[in-house]
Write a protein that holds these residues in place. Structure first.
Motif, PDB file in Angstrom:
ATOM      1  N   UNK A 172     -10.743  16.563  -4.159  1.00  0.00           N
ATOM      2  CA  UNK A 172     -12.002  15.827  -4.212  1.00  0.00           C
ATOM      3  C   UNK A 172     -12.450  15.257  -2.872  1.00  0.00           C
ATOM      4  N   UNK A 173     -11.692  15.512  -1.802  1.00  0.00           N
ATOM      5  CA  UNK A 173     -12.129  15.048  -0.487  1.00  0.00           C
ATOM      6  C   UNK A 173     -13.399  15.787  -0.058  1.00  0.00           C
ATOM      7  N   UNK A 174     -14.295  15.064   0.616  1.00  0.00           N
ATOM      8  CA  UNK A 174     -15.557  15.652   1.056  1.00  0.00           C
ATOM      9  C   UNK A 174     -15.391  16.573   2.249  1.00  0.00           C
ATOM     10  N   UNK A 175     -14.299  16.403   2.980  1.00  0.00           N
ATOM     11  CA  UNK A 175     -14.095  17.213   4.184  1.00  0.00           C
ATOM     12  C   UNK A 175     -12.624  17.603   4.296  1.00  0.00           C
ATOM     13  N   UNK A 176     -12.348  18.794   4.845  1.00  0.00           N
ATOM     14  CA  UNK A 176     -10.954  19.208   5.042  1.00  0.00           C
ATOM     15  C   UNK A 176     -10.352  18.475   6.241  1.00  0.00           C
ATOM     16  N   UNK A 177      -9.377  17.645   5.994  1.00  0.00           N
ATOM     17  CA  UNK A 177      -8.714  16.892   7.062  1.00  0.00           C
ATOM     18  C   UNK A 177      -7.212  16.971   6.851  1.00  0.00           C
ATOM     19  N   UNK A 178      -6.462  16.628   7.885  1.00  0.00           N
ATOM     20  CA  UNK A 178      -5.014  16.553   7.748  1.00  0.00           C
ATOM     21  C   UNK A 178      -4.668  15.382   6.831  1.00  0.00           C
ATOM     22  N   UNK A 179      -3.799  15.635   5.870  1.00  0.00           N
ATOM     23  CA  UNK A 179      -3.355  14.593   4.942  1.00  0.00           C
ATOM     24  C   UNK A 179      -1.858  14.398   5.133  1.00  0.00           C
ATOM     25  N   UNK A 180      -1.483  13.196   5.542  1.00  0.00           N
ATOM     26  CA  UNK A 180      -0.079  12.853   5.781  1.00  0.00           C
ATOM     27  C   UNK A 180       0.470  12.210   4.527  1.00  0.00           C
ATOM     28  N   UNK A 181       1.541  12.778   3.999  1.00  0.00           N
ATOM     29  CA  UNK A 181       2.114  12.250   2.755  1.00  0.00           C
ATOM     30  C   UNK A 181       3.616  12.075   2.930  1.00  0.00           C
ATOM     31  N   UNK A 182       3.987  11.345   3.965  1.00  0.00           N
ATOM     32  CA  UNK A 182       5.402  11.070   4.222  1.00  0.00           C
ATOM     33  C   UNK A 182       5.603   9.567   4.308  1.00  0.00           C
ATOM     34  N   UNK A 183       6.740   9.106   3.834  1.00  0.00           N
ATOM     35  CA  UNK A 183       7.022   7.674   3.798  1.00  0.00           C
ATOM     36  C   UNK A 183       7.396   7.153   5.181  1.00  0.00           C
ATOM     37  N   UNK A 184       6.835   6.002   5.531  1.00  0.00           N
ATOM     38  CA  UNK A 184       7.197   5.279   6.746  1.00  0.00           C
ATOM     39  C   UNK A 184       7.582   3.869   6.326  1.00  0.00           C
ATOM     40  N   UNK A 185       8.634   3.354   6.917  1.00  0.00           N
ATOM     41  CA  UNK A 185       9.123   2.020   6.581  1.00  0.00           C
ATOM     42  C   UNK A 185       8.301   0.972   7.327  1.00  0.00           C
ATOM     43  N   UNK A 186       7.325   0.366   6.626  1.00  0.00           N
ATOM     44  CA  UNK A 186       6.446  -0.612   7.269  1.00  0.00           C
ATOM     45  C   UNK A 186       7.215  -1.856   7.698  1.00  0.00           C
ATOM     46  N   UNK A 187       8.212  -2.256   6.923  1.00  0.00           N
ATOM     47  CA  UNK A 187       9.005  -3.428   7.302  1.00  0.00           C
ATOM     48  C   UNK A 187       9.773  -3.162   8.594  1.00  0.00           C
ATOM     49  N   UNK A 188      10.237  -1.926   8.765  1.00  0.00           N
ATOM     50  CA  UNK A 188      10.945  -1.573   9.998  1.00  0.00           C
ATOM     51  C   UNK A 188       9.990  -1.570  11.186  1.00  0.00           C
ATOM     52  N   UNK A 189       8.784  -1.031  10.982  1.00  0.00           N
ATOM     53  CA  UNK A 189       7.774  -1.082  12.043  1.00  0.00           C
ATOM     54  C   UNK A 189       7.499  -2.521  12.445  1.00  0.00           C
ATOM     55  N   UNK A 190       7.339  -3.395  11.456  1.00  0.00           N
ATOM     56  CA  UNK A 190       7.082  -4.811  11.736  1.00  0.00           C
ATOM     57  C   UNK A 190       8.258  -5.438  12.468  1.00  0.00           C
ATOM     58  N   UNK A 191       9.473  -5.073  12.075  1.00  0.00           N
ATOM     59  CA  UNK A 191      10.660  -5.616  12.732  1.00  0.00           C
ATOM     60  C   UNK A 191      10.756  -5.197  14.189  1.00  0.00           C
ATOM     61  N   UNK A 192      10.402  -3.957  14.482  1.00  0.00           N
ATOM     62  CA  UNK A 192      10.432  -3.483  15.868  1.00  0.00           C
ATOM     63  C   UNK A 192       9.403  -4.203  16.713  1.00  0.00           C
ATOM     64  N   UNK A 193       8.239  -4.482  16.132  1.00  0.00           N
ATOM     65  CA  UNK A 193       7.233  -5.265  16.847  1.00  0.00           C
ATOM     66  C   UNK A 193       7.718  -6.698  17.064  1.00  0.00           C
ATOM     67  N   UNK A 194       8.357  -7.255  16.037  1.00  0.00           N
ATOM     68  CA  UNK A 194       8.834  -8.640  16.124  1.00  0.00           C
ATOM     69  C   UNK A 194       9.915  -8.801  17.171  1.00  0.00           C
ATOM     70  N   UNK A 195      10.730  -7.762  17.363  1.00  0.00           N
ATOM     71  CA  UNK A 195      11.812  -7.836  18.352  1.00  0.00           C
ATOM     72  C   UNK A 195      11.279  -7.898  19.776  1.00  0.00           C
ATOM     73  N   UNK A 196       9.992  -7.574  19.951  1.00  0.00           N
ATOM     74  CA  UNK A 196       9.382  -7.613  21.279  1.00  0.00           C
ATOM     75  C   UNK A 196       8.705  -8.949  21.569  1.00  0.00           C
TER      76      UNK A 196
END
Length: 300
Positions: free
Chosen positions: A274-298
């Motif tokens: 049902x998308x109006x345009x053909x685009x790349x669709x990413x469907x892989x899990x990323x750990x948002x808490x880990x991303x936040x932790x890496x930012x926090x460590x800086x």
């Protein structure tokens, strides 16, 4: 050793990661759901209890020097943001400048894209379409909560299933709960009596109801046509969010985020159809808490 604490607070749980400067996670865990809807003294007290429980678990492993938290329902530059920052600062004995608090989608977006690069479509307990511009302007569609919308979310899927079962039962007694979907749902609820159903739905929280979406996925896997229709409709609802942002911004890559997309492939298939345009669709899990932790460590 400098440690940062990343927090990803969603509708079903609050996940935390304690991370070193090199990005290595040294401890992790989860506590009850934490929300930015701090509209009453009772809500603030509940948030304080959850933060204190998290601090007890985290501090057993180490003292973070900075915190980055993404919290569902929270808007930046509001009293709720200040309250949440104060709660976290007090619990972890950190100055306000060491605590960054934002809505959970902010952190999730940066887990997948650089600023302005793509569109995030989230479907967990709730649902939202989200874009973060190069100058950090947020454009969102959906995300109005289950009382107004949240189409395609786990809560929405569960509600549509319950509605279908109960309406069929009202029109033709015995045929609602006897379907594959009805049988699966009855097992999850603990029975078919209205008092049982009512206690489950109105005695819990939205996260508990949203978890029933997995039951709909199980029924679809077993060939239940009503369940299949609900999952396809969920994909259509979520595609609407992406299409709304396409119209406002122009098509760009899309990341599908949240547990609802893992319920059944039919949701993602209907979304792409049902998308109006053909685009790349990413469907892989990323750990948002880990991303936040890496930012926090800086944080310095």
């Amino acid at each position: 050793m400098t440690l940062g604490l990343g927090i990803d607070a969603g509708g079903t749980a609050t996940r935390w990661r304690l991370v070193e400067e090199d990005g290595k996670c040294v401890a992790q865990g989860s506590v009850d759901p934490l929300t930015g809807h701090l509209f009453s003294a009772a809500a603030e007290d509940r948030a304080r209890q959850i933060v204190d429980a998290m601090a007890k678990a985290v501090l057993h492993s180490g003292q973070p020097m900075g915190i980055v938290a993404g919290i569902t329902g929270l808007t930046r530059d509001t009293p709720a943001e200040a309250t949440m920052r104060a709660l976290l600062g007090t619990a972890f004995n950190l100055a306000p400048a060491k605590v960054f608090v934002a809505e959970d989608m902010w952190i999730a977006y940066l887990s997948y894209f650089a600023l302005g690069e793509g569109i995030l479509i989230y479907s967990g307990t709730g649902s939202i379409g989200y874009y973060l511009s190069p100058d950090k302007e947020v454009i969102r569609v959906g995300g109005r909560g289950n009382l107004i919308d949240d189409g395609g979310s786990g809560f929405w899927i569960a509600r549509e299933a319950l509605k279908a079962i109960l309406r069929t039962e009202e029109e033709t007694p015995g045929e609602g709960w006897s379907t594959t979907l009805g049988t699966c749902m009855a097992g999850a609820l603990g029975g078919t009596d209205w008092n049982v159903v009512r206690a489950f739905v109105y005695g819990g929280d939205r996260g508990k109801i949203g978890e029933l979406a997995r039951v709909v996925g199980d029924a679809a896997e077993r060939g239940d046509k009503t369940a299949e229709g609900i999952l396809r409709a969920a994909g259509t609802e979520l595609a609407r969010l992406a299409n709304a942002l396409f119209r406002r911004l122009a098509p760009r890559p899309v990341a599908l985020v949240g547990g609802a997309f893992r319920i059944h492939p039919m949701i993602g298939d209907a979304f792409r159809r049902d998308l109006l345009a053909p685009v790349d669709v990413i469907n892989s899990d990323v750990d948002a808490a880990l991303t936040a932790g890496r930012l926090a460590a800086l944080v310095r």
